[in-house]
Design a protein around this motif. Structure first.
Motif, mmCIF file in Angstrom:
data_model
loop_
_atom_site.group_PDB
_atom_site.id
_atom_site.type_symbol
_atom_site.label_atom_id
_atom_site.label_comp_id
_atom_site.label_asym_id
_atom_site.label_seq_id
_atom_site.Cartn_x
_atom_site.Cartn_y
_atom_site.Cartn_z
ATOM 1 N N ALA A 98 -25.597 51.530 20.455
ATOM 2 C CA ALA A 98 -24.991 50.408 21.160
ATOM 3 C C ALA A 98 -24.083 50.897 22.283
ATOM 4 N N VAL A 99 -23.872 50.035 23.263
ATOM 5 C CA VAL A 99 -22.913 50.282 24.335
ATOM 6 C C VAL A 99 -22.017 49.050 24.445
ATOM 7 N N ALA A 138 -23.235 37.320 27.829
ATOM 8 C CA ALA A 138 -23.741 35.965 28.074
ATOM 9 C C ALA A 138 -25.252 35.992 28.292
ATOM 10 N N ASN A 139 -25.732 37.024 28.975
ATOM 11 C CA ASN A 139 -27.179 37.188 29.151
ATOM 12 C C ASN A 139 -27.879 37.360 27.812
ATOM 13 N N VAL A 140 -27.322 38.173 26.938
ATOM 14 C CA VAL A 140 -27.896 38.397 25.603
ATOM 15 C C VAL A 140 -27.973 37.075 24.844
ATOM 16 N N ALA A 141 -26.896 36.316 24.896
ATOM 17 C CA ALA A 141 -26.869 35.029 24.194
ATOM 18 C C ALA A 141 -27.924 34.084 24.755
ATOM 19 N N ARG A 142 -28.088 34.085 26.066
ATOM 20 C CA ARG A 142 -29.067 33.196 26.694
ATOM 21 C C ARG A 142 -30.496 33.600 26.313
ATOM 22 N N VAL A 143 -30.781 34.886 26.318
ATOM 23 C CA VAL A 143 -32.115 35.338 25.909
ATOM 24 C C VAL A 143 -32.407 34.896 24.476
ATOM 25 N N GLN A 144 -31.445 35.093 23.601
ATOM 26 C CA GLN A 144 -31.663 34.704 22.203
ATOM 27 C C GLN A 144 -31.829 33.192 22.082
ATOM 28 N N GLU A 145 -31.101 32.444 22.896
ATOM 29 C CA GLU A 145 -31.248 30.992 22.893
ATOM 30 C C GLU A 145 -32.666 30.601 23.323
ATOM 31 N N ILE A 146 -33.175 31.245 24.363
ATOM 32 C CA ILE A 146 -34.519 30.951 24.860
ATOM 33 C C ILE A 146 -35.560 31.261 23.794
ATOM 34 N N ALA A 156 -29.384 48.672 20.565
ATOM 35 C CA ALA A 156 -28.929 48.194 19.252
ATOM 36 C C ALA A 156 -28.193 46.860 19.360
ATOM 37 N N ILE A 157 -28.773 45.942 20.123
ATOM 38 C CA ILE A 157 -28.158 44.629 20.304
ATOM 39 C C ILE A 157 -28.410 43.788 19.061
ATOM 40 N N LYS A 158 -27.348 43.241 18.528
ATOM 41 C CA LYS A 158 -27.461 42.456 17.297
ATOM 42 C C LYS A 158 -28.243 41.178 17.556
#
Length: 219
Positions: free
Chosen positions: A125-126, A134-142, A179-181
């Motif tokens: 992870a980094v 916010a991008n990660v959250a949006r991808v997971q939302e999509i 390693a994005i949760k």
């Protein structure tokens, strides 16, 4: 006449991966033309320019037709090979798939910049900026929304594999590498993508590459 798809390094070139995966997974035959990126070799740069004056990859060559943008290539292929069903059949689902594909095409710059595609990179992870988070959250939302809407039709975003899966495929690699949760539903979709034979083929070839591009080895 055989189509030619000009691509860059499979270890790094997320934009090359998108149309390559769309073609391979949907059974569209093509000749792969590999040109290494970011080298000091003028011949490599000249070779790319010989295919596309944009000086970038990927580029699709179909006889007298040349298309030099990932999403434009996919749209061209969808029209050229309707039997490949690169977009969902339902007009509503097709519009949805195009919308999220265009969102991927034009957005998510913080995530791209902070989590560049690098298959060789050890998984770790980094610390991400608020914008990248916010991008990660949006991808997971999509992904979650698509799976909730179309999960009964199959394991991909719109049931069967489509261009939308190809457009988000490099993000699957990014989530794994950094390693994005991920939520259980998102992880299940990622597992489906990583098990796709075409995805595995690209990954294996990328891991076999030895050329290192230092500008992409920063984290």
């Amino acid at each position: 006449m055989t189509l030619k798809l000009v691509i860059g390094n499979k270890n790094y070139s997320s934009w090359s991966m998108r149309p390559w995966l769309a073609m391979r997974a949907s059974g569209i035959a093509f000749e792969e033309v590999f040109i290494p990126l970011y080298t000091d070799n003028k011949a490599d740069k000249d070779r790319i320019l010989s295919f596309s004056r944009s000086g970038k990859v990927p580029t699709l060559v179909d006889g007298d037709v040349t298309v030099w943008d990932s999403l434009a290539i996919i749209e061209y292929l969808a029209e050229r090979f309707p039997e490949a069903r690169l977009w969902p059949e339902s007009p509503a689902a097709r519009a949805h798939a195009r919308a999220i594909s265009a969102e991927m095409h034009s957005g998510f710059l913080p995530l791209r910049n902070e989590c560049g595609m690098n298959l060789h990179r050890p998984v770790r992870a980094v610390a991400l900026s608020a914008d990248a988070e916010a991008n990660v959250a949006r991808v997971q939302e999509i992904w979650t929304d698509c799976r909730e809407r179309h999960g009964k039709l199959g394991p991909y975003l719109f049931g069967a594999f489509t261009a939308a899966d190809a457009m988000y495929a490099p993000v699957v690699h990014r989530f794994r590498t950094y390693a994005i949760k991920a939520s259980p539903q998102v992880q299940a979709y990622m597992d489906t993508m990583m098990a796709l034979p075409a995805f595995a083929e690209w990954t294996k070839a990328g891991l076999a590459e030895t050329l290192v591009i230092e500008k992409f080895e920063t984290v």
